[in-house]
Design an enzyme around this catalytic site. Structure first.
Site, short mmCIF file in Angstrom:
data_model
loop_
_atom_site.label_atom_id
_atom_site.label_comp_id
_atom_site.label_asym_id
_atom_site.label_seq_id
_atom_site.Cartn_x
_atom_site.Cartn_y
_atom_site.Cartn_z
N ARG A 131 42.11 45.10 -7.93
CA ARG A 131 41.73 43.69 -8.13
C ARG A 131 40.24 43.54 -7.86
NH1 ARG A 131 42.20 38.87 -4.19
NH2 ARG A 131 42.72 37.03 -5.43
N GLU B 280 42.63 30.67 -5.19
CA GLU B 280 43.16 29.76 -4.17
C GLU B 280 42.84 28.31 -4.50
OE1 GLU B 280 43.50 32.73 -0.35
OE2 GLU B 280 41.84 31.29 -0.36
N GLU C 100 47.27 38.46 -2.10
CA GLU C 100 46.45 38.72 -0.92
C GLU C 100 47.30 38.76 0.33
OE1 GLU C 100 43.01 36.38 -0.16
OE2 GLU C 100 42.40 36.27 -2.27
#
Length: 534
Positions: free
Chosen positions: A237, A328, A430
Site C-alpha cells: 500500500r 479516513e 490499517e
C-alpha cells in the site's frame, strides 16, 4: 491513520487467522499426541451447543475429554451460553492442560470449516480451536482475550482427504484461574482465507534514502520489500500526496516504489489523500495548488489527479489493483467543500475519483476508507449517506487500532453488519501494535505507556504478533467469506534521522518505530510471520 491534536508529536497518528499449520513461538504444541479415538459414524457435530447435559458435565454428550495433567474436570458445561442455556468452559484453580474433542467419519474429501463462538480471559500458555487427524496438516486458530465478556466468532479450515475422518477440538494449556468459553460450533463444507495480507510501505523510500537498513530475523541485511514478501505479504500500500514539502509520496516516488512492489509479485493498493500532508478525520486539508478552487473545479482536480497517477502506473506496467478514494474520510475530504456537512458535494468528489480509477482500469477495485473500525453507528450513517447519493464502490476499508478503536468483538460486529448491509467485501486497511514502549530516537512515541495498551496484549514481540494474528482471525471469520484481508500500517517506518512525521520539518521525529515490524536492531519481528498464514 488519523491525527491527534493533543501534542506536537501526536499531530501525526491516531484514529484511525489465523491458524498455524506448524507450531510457532506464540502457540506451542499443547498436548502430547493422543491415541487414535473412535469416530462418530456421523458427518455432523453432536451436541454442538452443549445443551444435552445441563451444568457440570465434564464430558459433554458426543464429546471426549483428555488431559495430559489428569485434570479432566477442568473441562465442564455450565449455564450462560451464547445461545441456549449452556456453554463449554475450561477452567481450574490449578494449572491444567485439557482438550475437549469430537471426531467425525464418513466425510467426503474436500475443504471444511469449523466455526465456533468463543471468549477468553486470556493469559493461557495456549488456547485454540483445531482441526486434526483429517489427512492433512493440523489447522489451529488461537483464541484472543475478550476481557469485556463479549463473544467472538472464529473459524479454521482444513482439507479432509480420502480417509473421510476429522477431529474438532478445543484446547487449553493454562495457568491457574485461566478460563475460556465455547459455544455454537458448526462444521461445514467450504474453506476460508484472506486474499489480502498487506503492508503499507509509504515511508520506505525516504527511510532508505536516509540510510535505513532492514534485516531478516536472522540478521542478514536485505531489501525490506523482499523480506516482507518472504514473510508472506502479498499487497503493498502506498499513500499519494499531491505536492508534499519533502517530495516523497508524490507521483514520481509512488511510481518508483510501485515498480518494486510489482517486481516482488505483490499487488498494489494506492491510497489517495487529496492533500499535501496527512488526511484523517481531524484534517482534510486541500492541496495548496487547489486552495482557491471552486467545488466544480475540485471535482475536476480529483478526477485529473487520480487519472494522472493511475494512468502513469498503468503505462509502466504496474496497474493498481485497488484504489482508496480518500483516506479516513469519516468527516469528508477537501474541506470545507467536501465535508460531510454537505453530502451531495462529498458524494460528487467521491464519484469523480472512483470514475477516474475505473476509466484507467475497470478491474481496479475502488475502496472507501473510514477510521474507527469498531463504531457501527458511524459506518451505518456514513455508508447510508453514500448509498443514498449513488456513490459506487467495491470495498469498505477500515482502520482499526485497538488502543483507540475498541475491542475485537466490536470490530467483528461492525464488519459482519456492514458487509451484509451493503453487500461489500471488507478490509482492515490499517492496524498496528507496539513491540515495546520506549523510543529509539529522541521523539516521544505515539503509544508509550502501559495504560494505552489493549488488555491482554503486552508491548512485546509476542504481544504485537498476537494482535496481528487476532485481527486477521476476526477478518477471516466475517460471515459468508466477505472478509478480504488486513494491511499492517508502516512496518518499515523505523527511526531513521530525517524520516519524521512532518514532511516540512526534517528535524521531526518518528513516533512510530516501536510499532514497526523491524526491531531496534533492524531485524524482522515475529509478527510478520503471521502474514504467511491463511
Amino acid at each position: 491513520m488519523h491525527i491527534v491534536r493533543s501534542t506536537p508529536l501526536r499531530n501525526l497518528l491516531r484514529g484511525t487467522r489465523l491458524r498455524a499449520a506448524a507450531v510457532t513461538a506464540l502457540g506451542a504444541l499443547l498436548l502430547t499426541p493422543l491415541p487414535a479415538q473412535p469416530a462418530h459414524a456421523a458427518t455432523t457435530l453432536a451436541n454442538s451447543g452443549f445443551e444435552a447435559d445441563g451444568t457440570g458435565t465434564a464430558t459433554p454428550a458426543g464429546w471426549t475429554t483428555y488431559s495430559a495433567t489428569g485434570r479432566t474436570a477442568a473441562s465442564f458445561t455450565e449455564s450462560g451460553g451464547r445461545s441456549g442455556g449452556y456453554r463449554l468452559t475450561h477452567w481450574s484453580s490449578s494449572a491444567y492442560k485439557v482438550e475437549t474433542y469430537q471426531s467425525l467419519s464418513g466425510l467426503s474429501a474436500g475443504s471444511y470449516t469449523l466455526s465456533a463462538w468463543v471468549r477468553s480471559g486470556g493469559g493461557q500458555n495456549s488456547a485454540y480451536i483445531a482441526l486434526r487427524d483429517c489427512g492433512s496438516a493440523e489447522q489451529r486458530t488461537d483464541l484472543p482475550p475478550t476481557s469485556d465478556g463479549a463473544w467472538i466468532r472464529l473459524v479454521t479450515s482444513v482439507e479432509v482427504t480420502g480417509g473421510g475422518r476429522c477431529t474438532m477440538s478445543v484446547n487449553s494449556d493454562a495457568k491457574a484461574g485461566n478460563w475460556l468459553n465455547i459455544d455454537d460450533l458448526t462444521f461445514t463444507a467450504g474453506s476460508t482465507g484472506l486474499a489480502v495480507k498487506g503492508v503499507d510501505v509509504s515511508s520506505l523510500k525516504k527511510g532508505e534514502d536516509l540510510g535505513g537498513v532492514y534485516r531478516t530475523s536472522g540478521g542478514a541485511a536485505g531489501d525490506a520489500l523482499t523480506i516482507l514478501k518472504s514473510a508472506g505479504a502479498n499487497y503493498g500500500r502506498l499513500k499519494v500526496w499531491v505536492n508534499p514539502a519533502d517530495g516523497y509520496n508524490d507521483k514520481a516516488r509512488v511510481l518508483a516504489t510501485a515498480k518494486r512492489i510489482k517486481a516482488q509479485g505483490m499487488k498494489l493498493l494506492v491510497d489517495f489523500h487529496y492533500s499535501d500532508i496527512w488526511a484523517d478525520p481531524g484534517a482534510q486539508t486541500k492541496p495548496a495548488a487547489w486552495s482557491g478552487h471552486s467545488y466544480a473545479q475540485l471535482t475536476t482536480d480529483v478526477y485529473q489527479h487520480t487519472h494522472d497517477v493511475l494512468n502513469a502506473l498503468k503505462a509502466q506496467g504496474t496497474t493498481a489493483d485497488m484504489v482508496q478514494i480518500g483516506n479516513e474520510t469519516n468527516t469528508g475530504m477537501l474541506w470545507p467543500e467536501g465535508s460531510t456537512d454537505n453530502w451531495p458535494q462529498l458524494a460528487g468528489l467521491l464519484k469523480s475519483g472512483a470514475s477516474a480509477a475505473k476509466a484507467v482500469s475497470s478491474s481496479t477495485q475502488v475502496a472507501l476508507h473510514l477510521a474507527h473500525g469498531g463504531d457501527n453507528s458511524l459506518y451505518r450513517w456514513w455508508f447510508d449517506n453514500a448509498s443514498a447519493q449513488g456513490v459506487s464502490y467495491d470495498v469498505i476499508a477500515v482502520s482499526f487500532y485497538g488502543y483507540w478503536h475498541g475491542a475485537l468483538p466490536s470490530l467483528q460486529a461492525n464488519l459482519d453488519d456492514i458487509s451484509a448491509r451493503y453487500g461489500k467485501k471488507v478490509l482492515v486497511v490499517e492496524t498496528a501494535y507496539p513491540f515495546r514502549l520506549d523510543s529509539e530516537d529522541a521523539h516521544e512515541n505515539i503509544i508509550d505507556t502501559t495504560a494505552e495498551l489493549v488488555t491482554g496484549y503486552p508491548a512485546s514481540a509476542a504481544g504485537q504478533a498476537a494482535w496481528l494474528r487476532d485481527v486477521m482471525n476476526v477478518v477471516e471469520a466475517v460471515a459468508d467469506g466477505r472478509g478480504l484481508g488486513v494491511v499492517y500500517w508502516e512496518p518499515a517506518w523505523t527511526a531513521v534521522t530525517g524520516n519524521g512525521w512532518d514532511p516540512a520539518d526534517p528535524g521531526s521525529g518518528n513516533g512510530w518505530e516501536n510499532q514497526a515490524l523491524f526491531d531496534y536492531d533492524s531485524k524482522l519481528l515475529p509478527a510478520a510471520n503471521w502474514l504467511s498464514h491463511r
